[in-house]
Design a protein around this motif. Structure first.
Motif, short mmCIF file in Angstrom:
data_model
loop_
_atom_site.label_atom_id
_atom_site.label_comp_id
_atom_site.label_asym_id
_atom_site.label_seq_id
_atom_site.Cartn_x
_atom_site.Cartn_y
_atom_site.Cartn_z
N VAL A 33 0.50 12.69 0.56
CA VAL A 33 -0.38 12.54 1.73
C VAL A 33 -1.75 12.02 1.31
CG1 VAL A 33 -1.64 13.80 3.52
CG2 VAL A 33 0.80 14.25 3.15
N ASP A 34 -2.30 12.58 0.25
CA ASP A 34 -3.61 12.13 -0.24
C ASP A 34 -3.56 10.67 -0.66
OD1 ASP A 34 -4.58 14.66 0.20
OD2 ASP A 34 -4.51 15.29 -1.90
N ALA A 35 -2.49 10.29 -1.35
CA ALA A 35 -2.38 8.91 -1.83
C ALA A 35 -2.16 7.94 -0.67
CB ALA A 35 -1.24 8.80 -2.84
N LEU A 36 -1.33 8.32 0.30
CA LEU A 36 -1.12 7.46 1.47
C LEU A 36 -2.42 7.27 2.24
CD1 LEU A 36 2.30 8.80 2.82
CD2 LEU A 36 1.85 6.49 1.97
N LEU A 84 11.81 2.00 0.44
CA LEU A 84 10.98 1.68 1.59
C LEU A 84 11.77 0.83 2.58
CD1 LEU A 84 8.76 2.20 -0.72
CD2 LEU A 84 7.26 0.86 0.75
N GLY A 85 11.54 1.08 3.84
CA GLY A 85 12.10 0.26 4.90
C GLY A 85 11.26 0.46 6.15
N ILE A 86 10.73 -0.59 6.73
CA ILE A 86 9.78 -0.43 7.83
C ILE A 86 10.14 -1.33 9.01
CG2 ILE A 86 7.95 0.11 6.19
CD1 ILE A 86 6.77 -2.71 7.08
N ARG A 98 0.83 -1.21 0.00
CA ARG A 98 0.00 0.00 0.00
C ARG A 98 0.86 1.26 0.00
NH1 ARG A 98 -5.81 -0.81 2.70
NH2 ARG A 98 -6.10 -3.04 2.43
N LEU A 99 1.96 1.24 0.74
CA LEU A 99 2.88 2.38 0.67
C LEU A 99 3.41 2.55 -0.75
CD1 LEU A 99 5.05 2.12 3.93
CD2 LEU A 99 2.88 3.33 3.58
N HIS A 101 9.39 3.88 10.76
CA HIS A 101 10.15 4.11 9.53
C HIS A 101 9.15 4.26 8.37
CE1 HIS A 101 13.76 3.46 11.85
NE2 HIS A 101 13.27 2.32 12.28
N GLY A 102 9.55 4.03 7.14
CA GLY A 102 8.59 4.26 6.06
C GLY A 102 9.23 4.38 4.71
#
Length: 251
Positions: A219-222, A161-163, A119-120, A172-173
């Motif tokens: 932000v909108d897409a997340l 990406l890394g969470i 999803r990210l 993280h994100g």
């Protein structure tokens, strides 16, 4: 090439445990260790239900960060220090001109880390395509958002990406290369990948792409992706070895 596997629950359902609005925090330029400490404190508060879900948006001063699977040969050759962190993945670089997003989210049960990452990625793909890089997508076997090879360039990563997920709460994100220099990537094996390159939105579009231009769309897409309003699709254009699957070298 395989599509992302089916999530544990319907793709149009929110992956968040809460339906309260996300708090969006614009923090400006923040030292990496300071931001890491803030994330840890917020994640602990979120796990205790003392605060709601939020997304931190910021830039870091120039810094290398090494995930848990970083190998000795990945590390920088220019003598600059490295912060070893508790996220997944291998080594990367952060710096000004790069938009960083750290979601502090309590995930719904059953916790589906793969679906969260997808999803990210979906949110970043939507953002990058809206900015004008219309062929951006995924490489099966590798996380992040990629631009496919052409006659003159190899596949290249525009977002990493890394969470970490602890007690059901994310830390993280992601980082999206907007107008940052790529000089520091020359001194590491970024994300453990040596058969592809790194790029920025500015390089891909031939104009300066500022953080302000892409922050609101991201932000909108997340928000939409986490809610299930932006459904994960198969944007895979290639496959490649997974750099987090370490193969022992023969002795």
């Amino acid at each position: 090439m395989t599509a992302p596997r089916k999530p544990f629950f319907p793709a149009d359902r929110s992956i968040r445990a809460s339906d309260a609005p996300l708090e969006i925090r614009h923090l400006g330029v923040v030292d990496y260790r300071e931001a890491w400490d803030l994330q840890a404190a917020l994640a602990q508060q979120r796990a205790a239900d003392e605060i709601g879900d939020q997304i931190l948006l910021l830039e870091h001063p120039s810094v290398y960060t090494a995930g848990k699977r970083t190998q000795p040969e990945d590390r920088p050759t220019n003598g600059l220090p490295v912060v070893d962190v508790d996220r997944g993945g291998r080594i990367t670089w952060h710096g000004e001109g790069q938009l960083v997003a750290y979601p502090i989210i309590r995930l719904a049960d059953p916790v589906d880390v793969v679906d969260y990452v997808r999803r990210l990625e979906e949110a970043v793909i939507a953002t990058v395509r809206e900015a004008g890089v219309e062929d951006a997508g995924r490489i099966d076997g590798r996380s992040g958002v990629w631009v496919p090879a052409d006659d003159h360039r190899r596949d290249r990563k525009v977002a990493a990406l890394g969470i970490r997920v602890t007690r059901g709460v994310t830390m993280h994100g992601l980082s999206l290369n907007c107008s940052n220099s790529l000089e520091h990537y020359d001194h590491i094996v970024a994300c453990g990948i040596d058969d592809a390159d790194v790029t920025t939105l500015s390089l891909e579009l031939g104009r300066e792409v500022t953080l302000d231009e892409v922050t609101d769309p991201l932000v909108d897409a997340l928000t939409a992706a986490l809610a299930g309003d932006l459904v994960v699709s198969d944007h895979t254009f290639a496959s490649a070895p997974d750099p987090t699957k370490i193969v022992a070298r023969p002795r």
